[in-house]
Design a protein around this motif. Structure first.
Motif, PDB file in Angstrom:
ATOM      1  N   LYS A 294      47.095  39.398  45.460  1.00 43.70           N
ATOM      2  CA  LYS A 294      48.593  39.264  44.498  1.00 43.70           C
ATOM      3  C   LYS A 294      47.978  38.618  43.053  1.00 43.70           C
ATOM      4  O   LYS A 294      48.646  39.139  42.215  1.00 43.70           O
ATOM      5  N   ILE A 295      47.448  37.567  43.265  1.00 43.83           N
ATOM      6  CA  ILE A 295      46.998  36.734  41.936  1.00 43.83           C
ATOM      7  C   ILE A 295      46.206  37.573  40.909  1.00 43.83           C
ATOM      8  O   ILE A 295      46.251  37.893  39.935  1.00 43.83           O
ATOM      9  N   LEU A 296      45.341  38.416  41.698  1.00 44.33           N
ATOM     10  CA  LEU A 296      44.502  39.547  40.891  1.00 44.33           C
ATOM     11  C   LEU A 296      45.275  40.610  40.293  1.00 44.33           C
ATOM     12  O   LEU A 296      45.031  41.337  39.041  1.00 44.33           O
ATOM     13  N   ASP A 297      46.426  40.919  41.067  1.00 40.79           N
ATOM     14  CA  ASP A 297      47.289  41.984  40.624  1.00 40.79           C
ATOM     15  C   ASP A 297      48.494  41.234  39.659  1.00 40.79           C
ATOM     16  O   ASP A 297      49.464  41.977  39.230  1.00 40.79           O
ATOM     17  N   GLN A 298      48.304  40.002  39.224  1.00 40.52           N
ATOM     18  CA  GLN A 298      49.236  39.390  38.281  1.00 40.52           C
ATOM     19  C   GLN A 298      50.759  39.191  38.818  1.00 40.52           C
ATOM     20  O   GLN A 298      51.487  38.849  38.188  1.00 40.52           O
ATOM     21  N   ASN A 299      50.646  39.269  40.327  1.00 42.22           N
ATOM     22  CA  ASN A 299      51.941  39.218  40.691  1.00 42.22           C
ATOM     23  C   ASN A 299      52.164  37.797  41.591  1.00 42.22           C
ATOM     24  O   ASN A 299      52.159  37.379  42.524  1.00 42.22           O
ATOM     25  N   TYR A 300      52.174  36.771  40.598  1.00 40.02           N
ATOM     26  CA  TYR A 300      52.080  35.451  40.814  1.00 40.02           C
ATOM     27  C   TYR A 300      53.271  34.609  41.686  1.00 40.02           C
ATOM     28  O   TYR A 300      52.823  33.793  42.537  1.00 40.02           O
ATOM     29  N   TYR A 328      42.416  24.118  52.502  1.00 40.50           N
ATOM     30  CA  TYR A 328      41.760  24.234  51.333  1.00 40.50           C
ATOM     31  C   TYR A 328      41.928  25.550  50.668  1.00 40.50           C
ATOM     32  O   TYR A 328      42.098  25.701  49.389  1.00 40.50           O
ATOM     33  N   GLU A 329      41.508  26.737  51.259  1.00 40.80           N
ATOM     34  CA  GLU A 329      41.631  28.050  50.793  1.00 40.80           C
ATOM     35  C   GLU A 329      43.009  28.386  49.998  1.00 40.80           C
ATOM     36  O   GLU A 329      43.472  28.824  49.034  1.00 40.80           O
ATOM     37  N   LEU A 330      44.172  27.978  50.920  1.00 39.21           N
ATOM     38  CA  LEU A 330      45.607  28.201  50.410  1.00 39.21           C
ATOM     39  C   LEU A 330      46.123  27.282  49.188  1.00 39.21           C
ATOM     40  O   LEU A 330      46.456  27.591  48.100  1.00 39.21           O
ATOM     41  N   LEU A 331      45.391  26.027  49.216  1.00 42.64           N
ATOM     42  CA  LEU A 331      45.482  25.045  48.030  1.00 42.64           C
ATOM     43  C   LEU A 331      45.064  25.529  46.749  1.00 42.64           C
ATOM     44  O   LEU A 331      45.359  25.564  45.570  1.00 42.64           O
ATOM     45  N   LYS A 332      43.637  25.905  46.972  1.00 42.96           N
ATOM     46  CA  LYS A 332      42.878  26.371  45.838  1.00 42.96           C
ATOM     47  C   LYS A 332      43.521  27.546  45.385  1.00 42.96           C
ATOM     48  O   LYS A 332      43.691  27.783  43.843  1.00 42.96           O
ATOM     49  N   ASN A 333      44.139  28.590  45.985  1.00 41.51           N
ATOM     50  CA  ASN A 333      44.892  29.876  45.594  1.00 41.51           C
ATOM     51  C   ASN A 333      46.085  29.497  44.904  1.00 41.51           C
ATOM     52  O   ASN A 333      46.520  29.795  43.983  1.00 41.51           O
ATOM     53  N   LEU A 334      46.855  28.254  45.281  1.00 41.70           N
ATOM     54  CA  LEU A 334      48.122  27.813  44.908  1.00 41.70           C
ATOM     55  C   LEU A 334      47.782  27.238  43.412  1.00 41.70           C
ATOM     56  O   LEU A 334      48.547  27.616  42.505  1.00 41.70           O
ATOM     57  N   GLY A 335      46.808  26.409  43.373  1.00 47.65           N
ATOM     58  CA  GLY A 335      46.512  25.726  42.072  1.00 47.65           C
ATOM     59  C   GLY A 335      45.867  26.839  41.013  1.00 47.65           C
ATOM     60  O   GLY A 335      46.280  26.803  40.081  1.00 47.65           O
ATOM     61  N   TRP A 336      45.229  27.743  41.592  1.00 47.95           N
ATOM     62  CA  TRP A 336      45.127  29.056  40.677  1.00 47.95           C
ATOM     63  C   TRP A 336      46.360  29.882  40.266  1.00 47.95           C
ATOM     64  O   TRP A 336      46.466  30.206  38.925  1.00 47.95           O
ATOM     65  N   THR A 337      47.269  29.934  41.163  1.00 42.74           N
ATOM     66  CA  THR A 337      48.498  30.543  40.952  1.00 42.74           C
ATOM     67  C   THR A 337      49.356  29.933  39.776  1.00 42.74           C
ATOM     68  O   THR A 337      49.656  30.251  38.554  1.00 42.74           O
ATOM     69  N   ARG A 338      49.375  28.554  39.969  1.00 39.60           N
ATOM     70  CA  ARG A 338      49.998  27.788  39.045  1.00 39.60           C
ATOM     71  C   ARG A 338      49.224  27.804  37.521  1.00 39.60           C
ATOM     72  O   ARG A 338      49.855  27.556  36.537  1.00 39.60           O
ATOM     73  N   LEU A 339      47.846  27.753  37.632  1.00 36.00           N
ATOM     74  CA  LEU A 339      47.181  27.818  36.431  1.00 36.00           C
ATOM     75  C   LEU A 339      47.677  29.163  35.739  1.00 36.00           C
ATOM     76  O   LEU A 339      47.808  28.969  34.481  1.00 36.00           O
ATOM     77  N   GLN A 341      50.404  30.631  35.683  1.00 40.67           N
ATOM     78  CA  GLN A 341      51.713  30.448  35.415  1.00 40.67           C
ATOM     79  C   GLN A 341      52.020  29.895  34.196  1.00 40.67           C
ATOM     80  O   GLN A 341      53.054  29.485  33.839  1.00 40.67           O
ATOM     81  N   GLY A 342      50.924  28.962  34.166  1.00 37.09           N
ATOM     82  CA  GLY A 342      51.115  27.956  32.828  1.00 37.09           C
ATOM     83  C   GLY A 342      51.517  26.558  33.162  1.00 37.09           C
ATOM     84  O   GLY A 342      51.963  25.609  32.355  1.00 37.09           O
ATOM     85  N   ARG A 343      51.793  26.406  34.539  1.00 35.19           N
ATOM     86  CA  ARG A 343      52.258  25.196  35.364  1.00 35.19           C
ATOM     87  C   ARG A 343      51.120  24.187  35.501  1.00 35.19           C
ATOM     88  O   ARG A 343      50.368  23.992  36.595  1.00 35.19           O
ATOM     89  N   PHE A 372      41.983  22.090  33.012  1.00 35.71           N
ATOM     90  CA  PHE A 372      41.818  20.845  31.861  1.00 35.71           C
ATOM     91  C   PHE A 372      41.499  21.435  30.432  1.00 35.71           C
ATOM     92  O   PHE A 372      42.219  20.841  29.779  1.00 35.71           O
ATOM     93  N   ALA A 373      40.891  22.529  30.383  1.00 34.60           N
ATOM     94  CA  ALA A 373      40.833  23.229  29.204  1.00 34.60           C
ATOM     95  C   ALA A 373      42.020  23.547  28.646  1.00 34.60           C
ATOM     96  O   ALA A 373      42.219  23.388  27.180  1.00 34.60           O
ATOM     97  N   ALA A 374      42.959  24.265  29.418  1.00 36.20           N
ATOM     98  CA  ALA A 374      44.373  24.385  28.954  1.00 36.20           C
ATOM     99  C   ALA A 374      45.192  23.360  28.538  1.00 36.20           C
ATOM    100  O   ALA A 374      45.879  23.559  27.685  1.00 36.20           O
ATOM    101  N   GLN A 375      44.738  22.181  29.070  1.00 38.96           N
ATOM    102  CA  GLN A 375      45.755  21.191  28.808  1.00 38.96           C
ATOM    103  C   GLN A 375      45.002  20.334  27.569  1.00 38.96           C
ATOM    104  O   GLN A 375      45.608  19.482  27.052  1.00 38.96           O
ATOM    105  N   GLY A 376      43.835  20.886  27.086  1.00 41.51           N
ATOM    106  CA  GLY A 376      43.132  20.341  25.799  1.00 41.51           C
ATOM    107  C   GLY A 376      42.440  19.036  26.333  1.00 41.51           C
ATOM    108  O   GLY A 376      42.026  18.268  25.339  1.00 41.51           O
TER     109      GLY A 376
END
Length: 415
Positions: A294-300, A328-339, A341-343, A372-376
């Motif tokens: 779903k992340i790869l399909d941009q359905n965040y 871990y797998e689910l938290l990593k994907n959730l962090g990816w999703t929030r990234l 989404q810009g959160r 971190f890069a997106a946060q500057g």
């Protein structure tokens, strides 16, 4: 001799035979006595049929004699084998005196009803089992199983329900010297034995599904992808709520780049309620794989919902802490999703939590570097990029792109 004399003589013979039958014990009577009274009744019927009309007093007398004979019907059936004599003499079916039931035969209606019940259940089991066996690509085992159980049901059903089947079964029972009074019980027993056998086969289908799934895993290791997919499909047909098989089939489809069908299998697996640890692991892996697609399909938003459902499942498991990998797998994907989404603050916190469970996870370090890069925060991005370079695997498609971004970032710093 007048026309009535044969009738009166036969009635007298009938009466004498009845007196012998009524006054003697069963041990004193012989097959000859029983056969004599039945044949006398045959002669009496011939005389009755030859007369267009009989006096009412004679008809009443015959009726009384017949009542007395019916009361001794069970004794007659005990003294002689009525089935054999019926086969020999071929009496009219209306000649009721040749059809006396034994004590056992009085319950034939019950045995027949039980036989019909068993055969009806057997037919429904065959439909269910055959549908499941043949819904996937048929193989030798499934074909033989369907044919075998169908033939057995036809044989048992024919023996219990059809005239030709009963006659064939009777010949077999006669050859085995089994008394006729037990024939209905035997037919019923065969029908129930068949039903229990089919119940056993039906109940054993989930165990066969496990073997099919294992065969599929072995096929994957040997590089037989299409054969593996067929085995996973058979396993699912035999056990529709088999999370491991749905997960494995989804991974096959994903490897073949059939992402839509992969998502369907992941969704089915994630909706199965696990009953043991192996199923729980498969369901959690399905949540992880589904959220990644779903992340790869941009359905965040859907990805986040899937991940949170998976985390809820983990919280309900008392032994979840013993295996941190699914969390871990689910938290990593959730962090990816929030990234995506810009959160970013949420993404940073979640990815840090994921790394507490798996400190050497290349993908989580890479994602955290992008966060971190997106946060500057260049310093933190460089540090995480170095960790990404240290732990990420370029053979992993998900990590390879992130690894490339980390390399570019570090190269820019070195210039």
């Amino acid at each position: 001799m007048t026309e009535e004399n044969p009738l009166k003589l036969t009635l007298e013979h009938y009466q004498r035979s009845l007196l012998v039958l009524e006054s003697s014990s069963s041990s004193q009577l012989s097959e000859v006595h029983a056969l004599d009274i039945l044949m006398v009744r045959d002669r009496l019927q011939e005389i009755i049929d030859s007369h267009s009309q009989l006096p009412p007093d004679l008809l009443l007398e015959i009726t009384k004699f017949d009542r007395r004979l019916k009361k001794r019907g069970e004794l007659i059936a005990k003294l002689i084998n009525l089935v054999e004599w019926r086969n020999l003499l071929k009496p009219d079916p209306e000649a009721w005196w040749w059809w006396f039931p034994t004590r056992w035969e009085k319950f034939d209606w019950l045995w027949n009803a039980l036989s019909i019940t068993a055969i009806t259940i057997s037919l429904s089991l065959i439909v269910d089992t055959s549908t499941r066996l043949l819904s996937a690509k048929p193989d030798t085992f499934s074909t033989l199983a369907v044919v075998g159980q169908s033939v057995m049901t036809l044989l048992a059903g024919g023996g219990a329900l059809t005239k030709a089947g009963r006659e064939a079964l009777e010949k077999i029972l006669i050859a085995l010297s089994i008394p006729p009074r037990f024939w209905q019980e035997i037919s019923c027993g065969l029908a129930w034995l068949l039903m229990l056998s089919l119940l056993g086969l039906n109940a054993g289908l989930p165990r066969i599904a496990v073997m099919m799934n294992q065969d599929g895993m072995e096929d994957i290791e040997a590089g037989r992808i299409e054969t593996a997919a067929a085995n996973f499909q058979r396993a699912i047909a035999l056990k529709p709520d088999y999370a491991q098989a749905h997960l494995n089939l989804g991974m096959i489809y994903e490897e073949l780049r059939d992402f839509e069908r992969a998502i369907v299998q992941y969704e089915i697996a994630s909706n199965i309620k696990p009953t043991n640890e192996a199923e729980r692991q498969a369901v959690l892996q399905a949540y992880s794989n589904l959220s990644r697609r779903k992340i790869l399909d941009q359905n965040y938003s859907v990805a986040a919902s899937v991940i949170l459902s998976g985390l809820d499942l983990i919280e309900t498991e008392p032994n979840a802490a013993s295996d941190p990998q699914p969390t871990y797998e689910l938290l990593k994907n959730l962090g990816w999703t929030r990234l995506e989404q810009g959160r970013l603050e949420q993404a940073e916190t979640i990815l840090q939590d994921a790394l507490k469970l798996e400190p050497q996870s290349g993908e989580a370090h890479c994602l955290l570097a992008e966060t971190f890069a997106a946060q500057g925060n260049e310093a933190a991005a460089i540090a995480s990029s170095r960790q990404c370079m240290a732990y990420a695997d370029s053979l992993n498609p998900n990590e390879d792109a992130l690894l490339g971004q980390a390399q570019e970032r570090l190269q820019e710093i070195s210039r």
